[in-house]
Enzyme design. Structure first.
Site, PDB file in Angstrom:
ATOM      1  N   ASP A 183      39.300  31.733  37.056  1.00  0.00           N
ATOM      2  CA  ASP A 183      37.669  31.965  37.231  1.00  0.00           C
ATOM      3  C   ASP A 183      37.235  30.659  37.403  1.00  0.00           C
ATOM      4  O   ASP A 183      37.189  29.774  36.578  1.00  0.00           O
ATOM      5  CB  ASP A 183      37.369  32.744  35.958  1.00  0.00           C
ATOM      6  CG  ASP A 183      36.318  33.630  35.833  1.00  0.00           C
ATOM      7  OD1 ASP A 183      35.489  33.105  36.934  1.00  0.00           O
ATOM      8  OD2 ASP A 183      36.089  34.256  34.933  1.00  0.00           O
ATOM      9  N   HIS A 185      33.977  31.015  37.432  1.00  0.00           N
ATOM     10  CA  HIS A 185      32.909  31.243  36.574  1.00  0.00           C
ATOM     11  C   HIS A 185      31.190  30.871  36.834  1.00  0.00           C
ATOM     12  O   HIS A 185      30.665  30.722  35.960  1.00  0.00           O
ATOM     13  CB  HIS A 185      33.247  30.483  34.835  1.00  0.00           C
ATOM     14  CG  HIS A 185      32.814  31.374  33.874  1.00  0.00           C
ATOM     15  ND1 HIS A 185      31.896  31.416  33.060  1.00  0.00           N
ATOM     16  CD2 HIS A 185      33.312  32.622  33.391  1.00  0.00           C
ATOM     17  CE1 HIS A 185      31.685  32.152  32.194  1.00  0.00           C
ATOM     18  NE2 HIS A 185      32.756  32.887  32.302  1.00  0.00           N
ATOM     19  N   GLU A 209      37.700  33.771  41.121  1.00  0.00           N
ATOM     20  CA  GLU A 209      36.713  34.587  40.719  1.00  0.00           C
ATOM     21  C   GLU A 209      35.480  33.821  40.629  1.00  0.00           C
ATOM     22  O   GLU A 209      35.352  32.634  40.375  1.00  0.00           O
ATOM     23  CB  GLU A 209      36.911  35.135  39.384  1.00  0.00           C
ATOM     24  CG  GLU A 209      35.940  35.932  38.768  1.00  0.00           C
ATOM     25  CD  GLU A 209      36.488  36.696  37.529  1.00  0.00           C
ATOM     26  OE1 GLU A 209      35.324  37.112  36.627  1.00  0.00           O
ATOM     27  OE2 GLU A 209      37.474  36.806  37.220  1.00  0.00           O
ATOM     28  N   GLU A 235      30.751  40.507  38.686  1.00  0.00           N
ATOM     29  CA  GLU A 235      30.357  40.683  37.382  1.00  0.00           C
ATOM     30  C   GLU A 235      28.866  40.559  37.124  1.00  0.00           C
ATOM     31  O   GLU A 235      28.394  41.115  36.167  1.00  0.00           O
ATOM     32  CB  GLU A 235      31.179  39.863  36.555  1.00  0.00           C
ATOM     33  CG  GLU A 235      30.920  38.351  36.418  1.00  0.00           C
ATOM     34  CD  GLU A 235      31.538  37.551  35.740  1.00  0.00           C
ATOM     35  OE1 GLU A 235      31.315  37.386  34.449  1.00  0.00           O
ATOM     36  OE2 GLU A 235      32.795  37.026  36.180  1.00  0.00           O
ATOM     37  N   HIS A 285      35.492  44.188  36.106  1.00  0.00           N
ATOM     38  CA  HIS A 285      35.273  43.342  35.048  1.00  0.00           C
ATOM     39  C   HIS A 285      35.140  43.941  33.654  1.00  0.00           C
ATOM     40  O   HIS A 285      34.494  44.956  33.378  1.00  0.00           O
ATOM     41  CB  HIS A 285      34.048  42.322  35.467  1.00  0.00           C
ATOM     42  CG  HIS A 285      33.735  41.360  34.537  1.00  0.00           C
ATOM     43  ND1 HIS A 285      32.828  41.344  33.576  1.00  0.00           N
ATOM     44  CD2 HIS A 285      34.150  40.180  34.372  1.00  0.00           C
ATOM     45  CE1 HIS A 285      32.776  40.151  32.989  1.00  0.00           C
ATOM     46  NE2 HIS A 285      33.315  39.242  33.581  1.00  0.00           N
TER      47      HIS A 285
END
Length: 382
Positions: A183, A185, A209, A235, A285
């Site tokens: 991730d 993020h 991700e 997400e 998610h």
């Protein structure tokens, strides 16, 4: 049947639960939350409830249309998170009324279980090799971790090497059978993302991700040529209208709608169907609570292109409460050989322990996400 009451419960570690009651004694549960903004979403749900009181809970599509379209300003995290929790609870009511799981009302199951992955490493990833070994011992076949700590627009290559070393050490210890999600993020900017995806490629991550922030989604066209690693995002995208451009552009391989943010179960099902037409996979998610996970599993059950499910057991955010604390039967989320069976009870398929929820809500929480600054004092993405 009429809706009589909406009641909200702020419970640890960082969740907001919603109970919708009806005049026939059937109630449903939802999870409307923005992590770190529970009071904001709570106010939005309360405002939307003025329309819902006295309405038929079975008219889910119509309620979505009214609550989404009746305001001049639409979408965004607050309104769609509020709408998501309401929508989940209405599906829970509808499933209980017909004594059927939600997935049966959405076309029926196309699988009986789904693979799950477990978080390791924390916000600033550390100790990942030993944590990965532990998760494998617990039976998980897939993990996810943050790829890096905070990065500047252009940053040191030593941080790139640290990211490489972390996944390299896991591969050396556990081989390539273990699936590893990385991730970014949204904390990595375009220039560093191009470097990282190239350097991480030999270690064959399951996906990367949110390689860039959703507001910089056009940067994916410059990142994709540097890697063959599947790219995941979604997400922080809300409703099918946010996903429309992502799907059409074709830079993403996996979409990750969050059923407590994107508009609820049916909205996520519509998004997943759009993705299926573009040959994209779905991995919902869900670093949240048991209601969002139950809703996600209902989606997974009837969605052919769903392939793995996030879940929050032992995630680093869960301090003072965890995934199984508010369900009467913890075995409903029993993980075996890396999979969880789809709950087949009516509605969302779980029974919430209302007594524990009410006790926890008396204390509540004031969880806030970490806030970071870079060495030069500027604000870092997290």
């Amino acid at each position: 049947m009429k809706i009589t009451k909406l009641e909200l419960f702020k419970v640890k570690p960082r969740w907001l639960f919603l109970k919708i009651e009806t005049d026939e004694g059937i109630s449903g549960w939802g999870e409307p939350i923005i992590e770190g903004r529970p009071n904001t979403v709570k106010a939005a749900v309360e405002e939307l409830s003025e329309y819902l009181i006295g309405k038929d809970p079975m008219k889910i599509e119509d309620h979505f249309q009214v609550l989404y379209r009746s305001g001049f300003y639409r979408g965004g995290p607050v309104l769609t998170s509020a709408l998501s929790g309401i929508e989940q609870a209405l599906w829970d009511i509808k499933g209980k009324f017909y004594n059927a799981p939600v997935y049966d009302l959405l076309g029926g199951a196309c699988r009986n279980k789904v693979e799950v992955y477990s978080w390791i490493g924390g916000d600033r990833p550390s100790g990942v090799t030993e944590a990965a070994k532990q998760k494998v011992k617990e039976g998980f076949t897939a993990i996810k971790m943050n790829a890096t700590d905070e990065l500047h627009y252009i940053d040191s290559y030593s941080k790139v090497e640290q990211a490489v070393e972390r996944i390299s050490s896991i591969r050396e210890a556990l081989g390539f059978d273990l699936k590893i999600g990385l991730d970014f993020h949204g904390r990595v900017h375009k220039a560093m993302a191009k470097v990282l995806v190239k350097e991480l490629e030999p270690f064959k991550p399951m996906f990367i991700e949110e390689p860039v922030l959703p507001e910089n989604i056009e940067a994916l066209r410059d990142i994709v040529p540097h890697t063959t690693i599947p790219i995941a995002t979604g997400e922080r995208l809300y409703t099918r209208w946010d996903f429309k451009k992502v799907l059409a552009d074709g830079y993403v391989d996996i979409i990750q709608p969050d059923l407590s943010h994107t508009g609820g179960i049916l909205e996520a099902r519509k998004i997943a169907s759009m993705a299926e037409a573009y040959d994209m996979a779905v991995a919902p998610h869900c670093p949240l609570g048991p209601i969002c996970l139950a809703a996600s599993l209902q989606l997974d059950a009837c969605t052919p292109n769903a392939f793995i499910q996030e879940q929050s057991l032992d995630i680093h955010y869960n301090k003072g409460g965890d995934l199984l604390d508010y369900v009467k039967d913890p075995d409903v989320f029993k993980y075996k050989n890396g999979y969880v069976e789809i709950p087949n009870g009516s509605g969302l398929g779980i029974d919430i322990d209302e007594e524990k929820v009410r006790m926890a809500a008396e204390e509540g929480h004031n969880w806030k996400p970490p806030f970071w600054r870079l060495e030069d004092g500027s604000v870092a993405e997290r």
